[in-house]
Design an enzyme around this catalytic site. Structure first.
Site, PDB file in Angstrom:
ATOM      1  N   ASP A 197     -80.845   8.377 -32.755  1.00 27.01           N
ATOM      2  CA  ASP A 197     -80.490   7.014 -33.163  1.00 27.01           C
ATOM      3  C   ASP A 197     -79.691   6.282 -32.086  1.00 27.01           C
ATOM      4  O   ASP A 197     -78.860   5.428 -32.396  1.00 27.01           O
ATOM      5  CB  ASP A 197     -79.682   7.057 -34.473  1.00 27.01           C
ATOM      6  N   GLY A 218     -71.636  15.990 -34.511  1.00 27.68           N
ATOM      7  CA  GLY A 218     -72.487  17.047 -35.087  1.00 27.68           C
ATOM      8  C   GLY A 218     -73.152  17.867 -33.991  1.00 27.68           C
ATOM      9  O   GLY A 218     -73.642  17.312 -33.020  1.00 27.68           O
ATOM     10  N   ASP A 272     -73.461   8.465 -30.617  1.00 23.92           N
ATOM     11  CA  ASP A 272     -72.912   7.150 -30.277  1.00 23.92           C
ATOM     12  C   ASP A 272     -71.388   7.079 -30.395  1.00 23.92           C
ATOM     13  O   ASP A 272     -70.728   6.474 -29.546  1.00 23.92           O
ATOM     14  CB  ASP A 272     -73.598   6.030 -31.076  1.00 23.92           C
ATOM     15  N   ASP A 276     -80.190  13.027 -34.871  1.00 23.45           N
ATOM     16  CA  ASP A 276     -80.600  11.779 -35.523  1.00 23.45           C
ATOM     17  C   ASP A 276     -81.535  10.911 -34.676  1.00 23.45           C
ATOM     18  O   ASP A 276     -82.230  10.049 -35.219  1.00 23.45           O
ATOM     19  CB  ASP A 276     -79.365  10.944 -35.898  1.00 23.45           C
ATOM     20  N   ARG A 334     -65.326  16.335 -35.078  1.00 24.14           N
ATOM     21  CA  ARG A 334     -65.260  14.879 -35.178  1.00 24.14           C
ATOM     22  C   ARG A 334     -63.764  14.566 -35.157  1.00 24.14           C
ATOM     23  O   ARG A 334     -63.021  15.026 -36.021  1.00 24.14           O
ATOM     24  CB  ARG A 334     -65.889  14.388 -36.481  1.00 24.14           C
ATOM     25  N   ARG A 346     -78.370  10.303 -40.878  1.00 17.76           N
ATOM     26  CA  ARG A 346     -77.306   9.314 -41.084  1.00 17.76           C
ATOM     27  C   ARG A 346     -77.918   7.968 -41.471  1.00 17.76           C
ATOM     28  O   ARG A 346     -78.705   7.934 -42.420  1.00 17.76           O
ATOM     29  CB  ARG A 346     -76.450   9.180 -39.823  1.00 17.76           C
ATOM     30  N   THR A 365     -77.744  14.628 -30.525  1.00 16.65           N
ATOM     31  CA  THR A 365     -77.670  14.443 -31.989  1.00 16.65           C
ATOM     32  C   THR A 365     -79.073  14.600 -32.546  1.00 16.65           C
ATOM     33  O   THR A 365     -80.042  14.129 -31.936  1.00 16.65           O
ATOM     34  CB  THR A 365     -77.113  13.055 -32.377  1.00 16.65           C
TER      35      THR A 365
HETATM   36  O1  F6P Z   1     -75.215  13.141 -36.864  1.00 15.85           O
HETATM   37  C1  F6P Z   1     -75.778  14.359 -37.201  1.00 15.85           C
HETATM   38  C2  F6P Z   1     -75.687  14.619 -38.675  1.00 15.85           C
HETATM   39  O2  F6P Z   1     -76.305  15.847 -38.961  1.00 15.85           O
HETATM   40  C3  F6P Z   1     -76.257  13.505 -39.574  1.00 15.85           C
HETATM   41  O3  F6P Z   1     -77.662  13.572 -39.680  1.00 15.85           O
HETATM   42  C4  F6P Z   1     -75.534  13.762 -40.866  1.00 15.85           C
HETATM   43  O4  F6P Z   1     -75.427  12.593 -41.629  1.00 15.85           O
HETATM   44  C5  F6P Z   1     -74.176  14.215 -40.395  1.00 15.85           C
HETATM   45  O5  F6P Z   1     -74.336  14.695 -39.067  1.00 15.85           O
HETATM   46  C6  F6P Z   1     -73.552  15.283 -41.240  1.00 15.85           C
HETATM   47  O6  F6P Z   1     -72.277  15.527 -40.746  1.00 15.85           O
HETATM   48  P1  F6P Z   1     -71.372  16.760 -41.153  1.00 15.85           P
HETATM   49  O7  F6P Z   1     -71.971  17.996 -40.546  1.00 15.85           O
HETATM   50  O8  F6P Z   1     -70.051  16.426 -40.586  1.00 15.85           O
HETATM   51  O9  F6P Z   1     -71.417  16.832 -42.647  1.00 15.85           O
END
Ligand code: F6P
Length: 322
Positions: A129, A10, A102, A127, A71, A171, A125
């Site tokens: 985390d 992300g 991570d 998050d 991703r 997440r 990120t």
């Molecule tokens: O890891 C960052 C994040 O924004 C999380 O908070 C969320 O769950 C996820 O990515 C959403 O991913 P995507 O943009 O692929 O829907």
């Protein structure tokens, strides 16, 4: 040395600051930087080209990532990683700076072990985390974005005497939710690491608020909470207690926007430091911040450690809402 830089997973505000710092610090040391587009996906496809110093003009203040991101499930395949290693070899890239979370660091750790390419990680990120760092790029900006949005929701919540459930990202981590809840004076927060039965605690907390004379409430819900997402929690509360409530999912709004000063500063410090360390021959590390200081730890720590949960900060929300 020719260094490749990529952003993966992300996107997060502050990634551009880190890219710029990698390029400029490398330039200062006489190294060359190539940008790898769309993370590991671009590496597999050989989608990479030189990033001269001027290519990073005017990106410091921009959200997102100028290198784009992805991703990349295909990078889990060892054969595809071997192909990626040949693409790097063809381009003459000897070292990599990976800006991501991570999953991106796990991939870097495996890639360095298998193919001997020197890897440096920069935590990116929203998050927050990752183990071994109290900060990740984008967290501060996303937190401020969520707080600003909830301040607005608070106006309408108190005008109508309503309960709002506001879902934030993160997440499986409650870091963003708990910090948001404290900063916007939420009445309650639901987050995955909570030690209590969150739903029961929420209901009794809302009752207690009502008895104290509060007629409107904000509940911050982490998207990864075990009780469910905000929409499901809202439906359950409506069914069980006939409450007049509204649900707001902040969603990707939290990922965008101009990075905060802190995200720009840490992106810049980490970007420069990653290159300084690669220049000294270090590899297989990722950077972080602990108690205000810049730290580095082995990439393997990502495999061995758990992120620090928000812990007592979660309990503070209810106390401050009295
Ligand atoms: O890891 C960052 C994040 O924004 C999380 O908070 C969320 O769950 C996820 O990515 C959403 O991913 P995507 O943009 O692929 O829907």
């Amino acid at each position: 040395m020719r260094i490749g830089v990529l952003t993966s997973g992300g996107d997060a505000p502050g990634m551009n600051a880190a890219i710029r710092a990698v390029v400029r610090q490398a330039d200062a040391l006489g190294h060359e930087v190539w940008g790898i587009h769309r993370g590991y996906q671009g590496m597999l496809e050989g989608d990479m080209d030189p990033l001269p110093s001027r290519s990073c003009a005017n990106i410091l203040q921009r959200g997102g990532t100028m290198l784009h991101t992805a991703r990349c499930a295909a990078f889990r395949d060892p054969l595809r990683r071997t192909e990626a290693a040949s693409k790097l070899k063809e381009a003459g890239i000897e070292a990599l700076v990976i800006i991501g979370g991570d999953g991106s660091f796990r991939a870097a750790e495996t890639f360095q072990r298998e193919h001997g390419v020197a890897c440096a990680g920069i935590p990116g990120t929203i998050d927050n985390d990752l183990p071994g760092t109290e900060r990740t790029l984008g967290f501060d900006t996303a937190l401020n974005t969520a707080v600003e949005a909830i301040d607005r929701i608070r106006d309408t919540a108190s005008s109508h005497g309503r309960l709002f459930l506001v879902e934030v990202m993160g997440r499986s981590s409650g870091m963003l939710a708990v910090h948001t809840a404290i900063a916007c004076g939420a009445e309650a927060v639901l987050y995955p690491e909570s030690p209590e039965d969150s739903y029961e605690a929420l209901v009794s907390g809302l009752n207690a608020s009502w008895m104290r004379g509060k007629r409107s409430s904000i509940v911050v819900v982490a998207e990864g909470d075990t009780v469910g997402r905000a929409m499901a929690v809202g439906e359950r509360l409506k069914r069980d207690h006939a409450l007049d409530l509204r649900v707001v999912v902040l969603g990707h709004v939290q990922r965008g926007g101009s990075p905060s000063a802190l995200d720009r500063i840490w992106g810049s410090r980490w970007g420069a430091d990653a290159v300084l360390r690669l220049d000294r021959g270090e590899s297989g590390f990722y950077l972080g911040e602990v108690a205000g200081a810049l730290v580095a730890q082995p990439l393997s720590q990502i495999l061995e450690s758990q992120p620090v949960p928000p812990g007592d900060l979660g309990r503070l929300v209810a106390i401050l809402a009295r």
